[in-house]
Scaffold this motif. Structure first.
Motif, short mmCIF file in Angstrom:
data_model
loop_
_atom_site.label_atom_id
_atom_site.label_comp_id
_atom_site.label_asym_id
_atom_site.label_seq_id
_atom_site.Cartn_x
_atom_site.Cartn_y
_atom_site.Cartn_z
N LEU A 43 -23.23 6.03 -25.62
CA LEU A 43 -24.21 7.03 -26.01
C LEU A 43 -25.49 6.77 -25.23
N ALA A 44 -25.79 7.63 -24.26
CA ALA A 44 -26.99 7.44 -23.45
C ALA A 44 -28.22 7.63 -24.32
N ALA A 45 -29.19 6.72 -24.15
CA ALA A 45 -30.40 6.77 -24.97
C ALA A 45 -31.62 7.07 -24.13
N THR A 46 -31.44 7.54 -22.90
CA THR A 46 -32.58 7.83 -22.05
C THR A 46 -33.35 9.03 -22.59
N LEU A 59 -23.57 1.58 -27.61
CA LEU A 59 -22.12 1.54 -27.42
C LEU A 59 -21.44 1.23 -28.76
N PRO A 60 -20.93 2.25 -29.46
CA PRO A 60 -20.16 1.96 -30.68
C PRO A 60 -18.77 1.45 -30.31
N MET A 61 -18.43 0.27 -30.78
CA MET A 61 -17.14 -0.36 -30.45
C MET A 61 -16.36 -0.54 -31.75
N GLY A 228 -19.90 -11.42 -16.87
CA GLY A 228 -21.28 -11.15 -17.21
C GLY A 228 -21.81 -9.74 -17.03
N ALA A 229 -21.17 -8.91 -16.20
CA ALA A 229 -21.74 -7.60 -15.89
C ALA A 229 -21.90 -6.75 -17.15
N ARG A 230 -22.98 -5.99 -17.20
CA ARG A 230 -23.23 -5.12 -18.34
C ARG A 230 -22.12 -4.06 -18.45
N PRO A 231 -21.93 -3.48 -19.64
CA PRO A 231 -20.84 -2.51 -19.83
C PRO A 231 -21.18 -1.15 -19.22
N ARG A 232 -21.29 -1.14 -17.91
CA ARG A 232 -21.64 0.08 -17.19
C ARG A 232 -20.73 0.21 -15.98
N PRO A 233 -20.29 1.41 -15.67
CA PRO A 233 -19.28 1.58 -14.62
C PRO A 233 -19.78 1.31 -13.20
#
Length: 347
Positions: A43-46, A59-61, A228-233
């Motif tokens: 869910l983008a929060a920008t 990110l709801p998991m 370590g990478a953030r959960p971003r594609p």
């Protein structure tokens, strides 16, 4: 009644929980198909609050385990702009409910559980994928997650030496003072390449956006945990060559295809085909798929993090908290409360 467990209470409890066994068991459930893990939707929060141009996501998991009789949702907030506010860039809260009655059993702070289950997942992958004679652990990154990785991986592998690198001298110094005794040597490397070229098991533990490890540096027989990478594609620690050079294993194919920048950028680069077959760690643990097949094989575990892991550890912590009388009970619903106990195992 809903049990509420804060960070201090979880710190008191989690050291008495067998996190590694809980995580390994939930991976086995995924491998046999007795539970499934759906990919989360970011869910983008920008455009909100005081950071209209920020890069925040929520990110709801979610996961459900019939074996445990529980379902959980972890809301993970990844807010890079928190760094300039002096706040954690990642925060999470876990809500656990009974699948029998729907009652909210517990609400837990997610930070320490996330850190412990992440290190445990790397340790489980190392147990099943690394060469049994691995003795040198390499760490690219030296924060709290690195400390947990040393502890977890030493519990499954006869690690004698650690080679570590971080951009921050202060972080390395804190890491060195937090190490468990018993290591023969700890070496601070001048750069990531020096870590890669001098270890048997490599863990990448940085919030890197661009590759920090190149495939050309990897040695035959190594095992890599990319963590370590953030959960971003678009965020990744390994370049396409590193992802393609060895046997690739993921924690969840659906989740990796949704949020693993290491995987998705390697596909964009052309290092991996778009339809690449993704072998899951749970299937290796369950014996459905092979793990390492040769001593000179390079294995790469692309760890993106699963709600199933959070649920597995949360269940153990909740049970122990009830036994010890730790935590605060809160009546958040007017409906009758039946509580939760682990379902009996039937033959």
């Amino acid at each position: 009644m809903t049990l509420v467990l804060g960070a201090d209470q979880l710190t008191e409890l989690v050291g008495s929980v067998d996190v590694l066994s809980a995580v390994e068991a939930i991976f086995a459930d995924l491998g046999t198909g007795s539970m499934r893990q759906s990919a989360p939707t970011a869910l983008a929060a920008t455009g909100a609050g005081d950071a209209p141009d920020g890069d925040a996501i929520l990110l709801p998991m979610a996961a459900r385990s019939d074996r445990l009789g529980l379902a959980a949702v972890k809301l993970m907030a990844d807010i890079p702009d928190n760094a300039v506010r002096g706040l954690p860039t990642q925060r999470s809260t876990i809500m656990v409910s009974s699948i029998l009655t729907g009652e909210c059993i517990a609400i837990l702070d997610g930070a320490i559980i996330t850190r412990m289950r992440t290190a445990a997942a790397s340790a489980v992958a190392t147990r099943h994928l690394a060469r049994s004679d691995s003795r040198v652990l390499g760490l690219v990154g030296a924060g709290k997650l690195a400390i947990e990785h040393v502890r977890a991986i030493r519990s499954v592998m006869g690690i004698d030496d650690v080679v570590v690198w971080s951009r921050s001298t202060d972080t390395v110094e804190r890491f060195m003072t937090s190490l468990d005794p018993g290591l023969r040597r700890t070496i601070v490397a001048p750069d990531p390449r020096s870590v890669v070229e001098n270890c048997d098991v490599l863990c990448t533990l940085t919030p890197s956006i661009h590759p920090i490890v190149e495939g050309a540096w990897l040695r035959p027989g190594q095992h890599v945990n990319a963590v370590g990478a953030r959960p971003r594609p678009t965020h990744r620690e390994l370049d396409g060559a590193a992802m393609a050079r060895g046997t690739l294993i993921v924690d969840s194919a659906a989740t990796a295809r949704a949020k693993s920048g290491d995987l998705l950028e390697a596909i964009i680069d052309g290092a991996l085909p778009a339809d690449v077959t993704l072998r899951e760690l749970g299937a290796v643990i369950a014996g459905v798929e092979p793990g390492r097949t040769r001593d000179d094989e390079i294995t790469v575990f692309d760890s993106v993090g699963l709600a199933a892991q959070d649920l597995a550890v949360a269940a153990e912590v909740i049970e122990l908290a009830r036994i010890r009388g730790i935590g605060d009970d809160v009546a958040i619903s007017a409906a009758p409360s039946f509580g939760w106990s682990r379902p009996a195992v039937t033959a």
